[in-house]
Design a protein around this motif. Structure first.
Motif, PDB file in Angstrom:
ATOM      1  N   ILE A  61     -24.547  49.297 -72.437  1.00 49.71           N
ATOM      2  CA  ILE A  61     -24.028  50.376 -71.580  1.00 49.71           C
ATOM      3  C   ILE A  61     -24.888  51.632 -71.678  1.00 49.71           C
ATOM      4  N   VAL A  62     -25.287  52.023 -72.901  1.00 49.29           N
ATOM      5  CA  VAL A  62     -25.973  53.314 -73.082  1.00 49.29           C
ATOM      6  C   VAL A  62     -27.490  53.220 -72.959  1.00 49.29           C
ATOM      7  N   ARG A  63     -28.023  52.023 -72.823  1.00 53.34           N
ATOM      8  CA  ARG A  63     -29.481  51.809 -72.847  1.00 53.34           C
ATOM      9  C   ARG A  63     -30.250  52.776 -71.940  1.00 53.34           C
ATOM     10  N   ASP A  64     -29.793  53.006 -70.747  1.00 53.95           N
ATOM     11  CA  ASP A  64     -30.519  53.876 -69.811  1.00 53.95           C
ATOM     12  C   ASP A  64     -30.018  55.318 -69.812  1.00 53.95           C
ATOM     13  N   TRP A  65     -29.123  55.653 -70.731  1.00 50.50           N
ATOM     14  CA  TRP A  65     -28.574  57.014 -70.791  1.00 50.50           C
ATOM     15  C   TRP A  65     -29.337  57.911 -71.775  1.00 50.50           C
ATOM     16  N   HIS A  66     -30.304  57.348 -72.519  1.00 55.35           N
ATOM     17  CA  HIS A  66     -31.075  58.116 -73.511  1.00 55.35           C
ATOM     18  C   HIS A  66     -30.141  58.734 -74.551  1.00 55.35           C
ATOM     19  N   VAL A  67     -29.322  57.889 -75.158  1.00 62.39           N
ATOM     20  CA  VAL A  67     -28.318  58.335 -76.130  1.00 62.39           C
ATOM     21  C   VAL A  67     -28.796  58.028 -77.543  1.00 62.39           C
ATOM     22  N   LEU A  68     -28.718  59.017 -78.436  1.00 57.82           N
ATOM     23  CA  LEU A  68     -28.987  58.789 -79.850  1.00 57.82           C
ATOM     24  C   LEU A  68     -27.728  58.165 -80.443  1.00 57.82           C
ATOM     25  N   THR A  69     -27.820  56.874 -80.840  1.00 58.47           N
ATOM     26  CA  THR A  69     -26.645  56.211 -81.393  1.00 58.47           C
ATOM     27  C   THR A  69     -26.664  56.317 -82.914  1.00 58.47           C
ATOM     28  N   VAL A  70     -25.510  56.663 -83.471  1.00 60.78           N
ATOM     29  CA  VAL A  70     -25.363  56.887 -84.906  1.00 60.78           C
ATOM     30  C   VAL A  70     -24.127  56.119 -85.377  1.00 60.78           C
ATOM     31  N   GLY A  71     -24.225  55.476 -86.515  1.00 60.08           N
ATOM     32  CA  GLY A  71     -23.082  54.747 -87.050  1.00 60.08           C
ATOM     33  C   GLY A  71     -23.019  54.850 -88.554  1.00 60.08           C
ATOM     34  N   ASP A  72     -22.022  54.194 -89.142  1.00 61.80           N
ATOM     35  CA  ASP A  72     -21.933  54.126 -90.600  1.00 61.80           C
ATOM     36  C   ASP A  72     -21.423  52.751 -91.032  1.00 61.80           C
ATOM     37  N   THR A  73     -22.003  51.740 -90.382  1.00 62.38           N
ATOM     38  CA  THR A  73     -21.619  50.356 -90.641  1.00 62.38           C
ATOM     39  C   THR A  73     -22.854  49.550 -91.026  1.00 62.38           C
ATOM     40  N   ASP A  74     -22.724  48.710 -92.035  1.00 61.32           N
ATOM     41  CA  ASP A  74     -23.854  47.845 -92.429  1.00 61.32           C
ATOM     42  C   ASP A  74     -24.380  47.083 -91.223  1.00 61.32           C
ATOM     43  N   GLY A  75     -25.686  47.059 -91.061  1.00 62.43           N
ATOM     44  CA  GLY A  75     -26.306  46.306 -89.984  1.00 62.43           C
ATOM     45  C   GLY A  75     -26.397  47.049 -88.664  1.00 62.43           C
ATOM     46  N   PHE A  76     -25.930  48.298 -88.628  1.00 64.01           N
ATOM     47  CA  PHE A  76     -25.915  49.049 -87.370  1.00 64.01           C
ATOM     48  C   PHE A  76     -27.313  49.206 -86.770  1.00 64.01           C
ATOM     49  N   THR A  77     -28.287  49.596 -87.595  1.00 68.53           N
ATOM     50  CA  THR A  77     -29.639  49.821 -87.068  1.00 68.53           C
ATOM     51  C   THR A  77     -30.357  48.508 -86.746  1.00 68.53           C
ATOM     52  N   ARG A  78     -29.909  47.406 -87.305  1.00 70.45           N
ATOM     53  CA  ARG A  78     -30.498  46.104 -86.961  1.00 70.45           C
ATOM     54  C   ARG A  78     -29.813  45.510 -85.734  1.00 70.45           C
ATOM     55  N   SER A  79     -28.713  46.124 -85.318  1.00 73.87           N
ATOM     56  CA  SER A  79     -27.978  45.648 -84.135  1.00 73.87           C
ATOM     57  C   SER A  79     -28.219  46.548 -82.932  1.00 73.87           C
ATOM     58  N   GLY A  80     -29.314  47.316 -82.963  1.00 77.76           N
ATOM     59  CA  GLY A  80     -29.663  48.158 -81.826  1.00 77.76           C
ATOM     60  C   GLY A  80     -29.383  49.637 -82.037  1.00 77.76           C
ATOM     61  N   GLY A  81     -28.649  49.998 -83.105  1.00 74.79           N
ATOM     62  CA  GLY A  81     -28.379  51.412 -83.399  1.00 74.79           C
ATOM     63  C   GLY A  81     -29.625  52.126 -83.892  1.00 74.79           C
ATOM     64  N   MET A  82     -29.589  53.454 -83.871  1.00 75.57           N
ATOM     65  CA  MET A  82     -30.782  54.236 -84.235  1.00 75.57           C
ATOM     66  C   MET A  82     -30.691  54.868 -85.619  1.00 75.57           C
ATOM     67  N   ILE A  83     -29.544  55.471 -85.934  1.00 70.61           N
ATOM     68  CA  ILE A  83     -29.383  56.111 -87.247  1.00 70.61           C
ATOM     69  C   ILE A  83     -28.083  55.604 -87.869  1.00 70.61           C
ATOM     70  N   ASN A  84     -28.159  55.229 -89.129  1.00 76.57           N
ATOM     71  CA  ASN A  84     -26.973  54.757 -89.835  1.00 76.57           C
ATOM     72  C   ASN A  84     -26.808  55.533 -91.139  1.00 76.57           C
ATOM     73  N   PHE A  85     -25.588  55.968 -91.410  1.00 81.57           N
ATOM     74  CA  PHE A  85     -25.267  56.590 -92.697  1.00 81.57           C
ATOM     75  C   PHE A  85     -24.940  55.482 -93.691  1.00 81.57           C
ATOM     76  N   PHE A  86     -25.407  55.639 -94.914  1.00 80.63           N
ATOM     77  CA  PHE A  86     -24.974  54.744 -95.983  1.00 80.63           C
ATOM     78  C   PHE A  86     -24.878  55.557 -97.269  1.00 80.63           C
ATOM     79  N   THR A  87     -24.145  55.032 -98.228  1.00 77.52           N
ATOM     80  CA  THR A  87     -23.942  55.742 -99.487  1.00 77.52           C
ATOM     81  C   THR A  87     -24.716  55.037-100.593  1.00 77.52           C
ATOM     82  N   GLU A  88     -25.444  55.849-101.354  1.00 77.15           N
ATOM     83  CA  GLU A  88     -26.196  55.328-102.491  1.00 77.15           C
ATOM     84  C   GLU A  88     -26.165  56.380-103.583  1.00 77.15           C
TER      85      GLU A  88
END
Length: 193
Positions: free
Chosen positions: A133-160
């Motif tokens: 849906i967002v591919r042509d909208w030029h949206v910065l996608t951000v998540g906090d779920t394992d695998g988010f950036t490997r599933s097409g997301g751009m920035i993912n938060f993780f805790t270490e």
């Protein structure tokens, strides 16, 4: 006596260290400002500060569908883990002279153009559909779920080590016409593919 090359390298290292420190101070400062207290910010206060500050370290194309609203739009898709923290974080602030509009989308079906979209973990089974849906909208996608950036997301938060960190897939950002600053990339774990 230092050679010209060595002096240049030392100056470059100092510049890079300053840039990293500037990003850190900006993010932590915004978080403290958002709370208005001396206590430590919680997880989603920190993530809200990051969302706001990402706008300073990402270049969007000169015209995006979200620009039609006249505001800089930050969206949240799925369950809202922020409560009212996002509103408090951006209250009274602007991005490039535009007011900041926070929008909540209960599900994928409700999505509208935005500049930054936080994808809640409640939507982890819908990453592919969201990306379509967002591919042509030029949206910065951000998540906090394992695998988010490997599933097409751009920035993912993780805790270490009890710290919130970032992983970034700059290739996914480039595919959407976005350019992430090297200053931000230096703070993150880089994900390919």
């Amino acid at each position: 006596m230092q050679s010209t090359t060595r002096r240049y390298e030392n100056r470059l290292k100092l510049t890079q260290a300053f840039a990293v420190m500037l990003v850190y101070v900006t993010i932590v400062g915004s978080t403290a400002y958002a709370r208005g207290t001396g206590s430590s910010p919680n997880e989603y206060e920190i993530k809200a500060a990051f969302l706001y500050n990402f706008a300073s370290f990402v270049e969007w194309p000169s015209k995006t569908p979200a620009d039609n609203s006249g505001a800089f739009v930050i969206g949240v898709c799925g369950d809202n883990p922020f409560g009212n923290t996002l509103e408090k974080t951006v209250m009274g602030k602007t991005i490039n002279g535009h007011k900041i509009d926070i929008r909540y989308f209960k599900s994928v079906r409700d999505l509208k153009p935005c500049h930054i979209l936080f994808v809640s973990s409640s939507e982890d089974n819908h990453f592919d559909k969201i990306n379509d849906i967002v591919r042509d909208w030029h949206v910065l996608t951000v998540g906090d779920t394992d695998g988010f950036t490997r599933s097409g997301g751009m920035i993912n938060f993780f805790t270490e080590d009890k710290k919130i960190k970032l992983e970034i897939n700059a290739d996914n950002a480039r595919k959407s016409g976005l350019k992430i600053s090297s200053k931000l990339l230096k703070l993150a774990k880089i994900v390919k593919g």
